[in-house]
Design a protein around this motif. Structure first.
Motif, PDB file in Angstrom:
ATOM      1  N   HIS A  20       0.855  -1.183   0.000  1.00 20.37           N
ATOM      2  CA  HIS A  20       0.000   0.000   0.000  1.00 20.37           C
ATOM      3  C   HIS A  20       0.891   1.233   0.000  1.00 20.37           C
ATOM      4  N   PRO A  30       1.645  -4.790   3.533  1.00 24.54           N
ATOM      5  CA  PRO A  30       0.501  -4.813   4.444  1.00 24.54           C
ATOM      6  C   PRO A  30       0.515  -5.976   5.417  1.00 24.54           C
ATOM      7  N   ARG A 110      -0.198  -0.051  12.336  1.00 19.76           N
ATOM      8  CA  ARG A 110      -1.313  -0.809  11.787  1.00 19.76           C
ATOM      9  C   ARG A 110      -2.284  -1.145  12.917  1.00 19.76           C
ATOM     10  N   GLU A 134     -10.827   1.060   6.604  1.00 18.43           N
ATOM     11  CA  GLU A 134      -9.785   1.235   5.587  1.00 18.43           C
ATOM     12  C   GLU A 134      -9.888   2.609   4.949  1.00 18.43           C
ATOM     13  N   PRO A 138      -6.324   4.549   5.563  1.00 13.81           N
ATOM     14  CA  PRO A 138      -5.902   3.729   4.413  1.00 13.81           C
ATOM     15  C   PRO A 138      -4.524   3.107   4.607  1.00 13.81           C
ATOM     16  N   ILE A 141      -5.093  -1.082   8.084  1.00 15.30           N
ATOM     17  CA  ILE A 141      -6.098  -1.911   8.745  1.00 15.30           C
ATOM     18  C   ILE A 141      -5.883  -3.392   8.470  1.00 15.30           C
ATOM     19  N   ASP A 142      -5.892  -4.179   9.548  1.00 18.37           N
ATOM     20  CA  ASP A 142      -5.837  -5.639   9.477  1.00 18.37           C
ATOM     21  C   ASP A 142      -7.171  -6.207   9.926  1.00 18.37           C
ATOM     22  N   THR A 208      -8.920   2.427  -3.233  1.00 17.03           N
ATOM     23  CA  THR A 208      -9.423   2.205  -1.883  1.00 17.03           C
ATOM     24  C   THR A 208      -8.600   1.182  -1.120  1.00 17.03           C
ATOM     25  N   ARG A 210      -7.815  -2.539   0.507  1.00 13.33           N
ATOM     26  CA  ARG A 210      -8.708  -3.235   1.418  1.00 13.33           C
ATOM     27  C   ARG A 210      -7.910  -3.748   2.599  1.00 13.33           C
ATOM     28  N   PRO A 211      -8.582  -4.092   3.700  1.00 16.80           N
ATOM     29  CA  PRO A 211      -7.850  -4.583   4.862  1.00 16.80           C
ATOM     30  C   PRO A 211      -7.046  -5.826   4.527  1.00 16.80           C
TER      31      PRO A 211
END
Length: 382
Positions: A20, A30, A110, A134, A138, A141-142, A208, A210-211
Motif C-alpha cells: 500500500h 501490508p 497498523r 480502511e 488507508p 487496517i488488518d 481504496t 482493502r484490509p
C-alpha cells in the motif's frame, strides 16, 4: 471446501495488492512487520482492553489509546484488539468501534482485530465495517478472523440468535469466502450476491485498497486453512501453548504462495509483562492468572487488584492452575523478558510476536511496552 471456499484463494490473491502507499507515497507491505533494534522478530501489541476493580470501561479505553500511541512511538508494527462478549473484565466487545477511535489518535501503526469472530456476524456487515476503517485509515487496517464465539455458549446463542453454534464454526470456510468476495466486490455474474456491494469498497472507485486479511486460531484448523489460501496466520500461544508448534508446522506444511504472500508469515500471541522490579511483575501477573481462573470456573468478573490476588486463598487445584498459567507468561525485569522472548522466537520460528499483558494496572501494561522496546534498543519515533 466447496466452490465459494475455492473462491477464497482467488479473492485473497486478487485483493492482496502486496503493498500500500502511505501518506507520503512510500510503499508498505501490508502483512510483514519489520524487526526494530535487536528484536528477534517484529513486535506488536494484542490489547484486550482490560477493566479492573476500581476502573471503568472509559478508563480501559483511554488506556488502549495510550497503549497504541506508545507502541507507535516505539516502532511496534501493529495494535490489535480482540472481540469478547459478556466478560466484565474486558471492554473489547466491538473491535471496529474501538479501532475507529484508535485510528483517530494514531498516524502510522497498523490497527486490526485479533480477532473478529466471524460466525457471530454477517460477512457483509464485517466487510462494511472494515471497509469503512480502511477508508478512514488507508493502508493501516488488518482484519484478523477467528471461528470461535469469543464467549460462552449462552452468550454466543444470544449473539447469533440460534442454538446451532457448532454449525457456525463448521461454515467458517464458506463465510470467509463470502467475506473476501464482498471485500473485493468479486462475486461472479449469476451469483445471488452479484448485485450487492459492500461500501465503502471497490464499487465506489479510487485506490481504496482493502484490509489485510489474517486467520487466527488456537488449534490446527485455521492454521491449515490459512496455509492453503496463502494468508498470514496468527496463533494464540498465550492461551494454547501446547498446540503452538503443531499448528505452526501445519501452517507451513500446507502453505501455498498467493498474491498476498510468497512464503508463510506467522505471528504468535505472547503473554509478556516487563517491570523495573521482578516482584512487581509477579504481582501484576498474578492478577491476570486469578482473573483467568475465575473465568474458567464460571466466576468472571473485573480484573482483580494485586492486593486481592495476593490475599486470595488458592486451593491445591487452583494453585496448580495459576502456577501453570503464570509459567506461560514471560514476565520479570526487561532483560529477563527479552531473554524469554528471544528463546520463544528461536523455538517457534515466529515472524512476529503479538505481546499481550492481561493485568490489573493499565499503566503497567503501557509501561511494559516501553520497557520491552528499551530492552531491544528500539528507537523513539516521533
Amino acid at each position: 471446501m466447496g466452490d465459494d471456499a475455492q473462491g477464497t484463494s482467488t479473492g485473497a490473491a486478487d485483493g492482496g495488492h502486496g503493498t500500500h502507499r502511505g501518506p507520503a507515497g512510500e510503499r508498505h507491505d501490508p502483512v510483514r512487520g519489520r524487526a526494530k533494534g535487536t528484536a528477534p522478530a517484529a513486535l506488536s501489541v494484542l490489547d484486550l482492553v482490560n477493566v479492573g476493580v476500581g476502573q471503568s470501561a472509559r478508563d480501559a479505553l483511554r488506556a488502549s489509546v495510550e497503549m497504541a500511541r506508545t507502541a507507535e512511538r516505539r516502532g511496534f508494527t501493529r495494535h490489535w484488539v480482540a472481540e469478547h462478549h459478556s466478560m466484565p473484565g474486558v471492554a473489547s466487545s466491538s473491535p471496529a468501534v474501538i479501532l475507529s477511535h484508535l485510528a483517530a489518535h494514531t498516524d502510522r501503526i497498523r490497527l486490526g482485530s485479533g480477532g473478529v469472530m466471524l460466525p457471530n456476524h454477517a460477512p457483509l456487515v464485517v466487510a462494511e465495517q472494515f471497509g469503512t476503517l480502511e477508508a478512514l485509515a488507508p493502508g493501516r487496517i488488518d482484519l484478523g478472523l477467528g471461528r470461535a464465539p469469543g464467549t460462552d455458549g449462552a452468550t454466543a446463542a444470544a449473539l447469533r440468535r440460534t442454538d446451532r453454534l457448532r454449525e457456525g464454526a463448521d461454515e467458517f470456510p464458506q463465510q470467509l469466502a463470502e467475506l473476501i468476495r464482498f471485500l473485493d466486490d468479486s462475486f461472479p455474474d449469476g451469483h445471488r450476491y452479484a448485485r450487492i456491494h459492500a461500501v465503502p469498497g471497490p464499487v465506489q472507485g479510487g485506490d481504496t485498497g482493502r484490509p489485510s486479511v489474517w486467520l487466527l486460531g488456537s488449534s490446527g484448523f485455521s492454521a491449515q486453512l490459512a496455509g492453503s489460501l496463502g494468508l498470514p496466520f496468527s496463533f494464540a500461544h498465550h492461551f494454547s501453548s501446547a498446540n503452538t508448534l503443531p499448528a505452526l508446522d501445519l501452517y507451513r506444511e500446507h502453505f501455498r504462495p498467493s498474491a498476498v504472500l510468497d512464503e508463510p508469515y506467522a505471528a504468535i500471541g505472547v503473554a509478556a509483562l516487563a517491570a523495573e522490579d521482578e516482584k512487581e511483575a509477579r504481582r501484576q501477573t498474578l492478577t491476570g492468572a486469578l482473573s483467568m481462573l475465575r473465568l474458567r470456573t464460571g466466576r468472571a468478573g473485573l480484573m482483580p487488584t494485586p492486593e486481592e490476588a495476593e490475599a486470595y486463598e488458592f486451593s491445591a487445584a487452583e494453585r496448580e492452575f495459576v502456577d501453570s498459567w503464570s509459567g506461560n507468561v514471560v514476565h520479570g525485569t526487561p532483560d529477563a523478558v527479552r531473554e524469554g522472548l528471544d528463546a520463544l522466537t528461536r523455538r517457534t520460528g515466529a515472524d512476529e510476536l503479538m505481546i499481550t499483558a492481561n493485568v490489573h494496572a493499565p499503566e503497567a501494561r503501557v509501561r511494559s511496552v516501553s520497557l520491552i522496546a528499551d530492552a531491544y534498543g528500539m528507537p523513539h519515533e516521533d
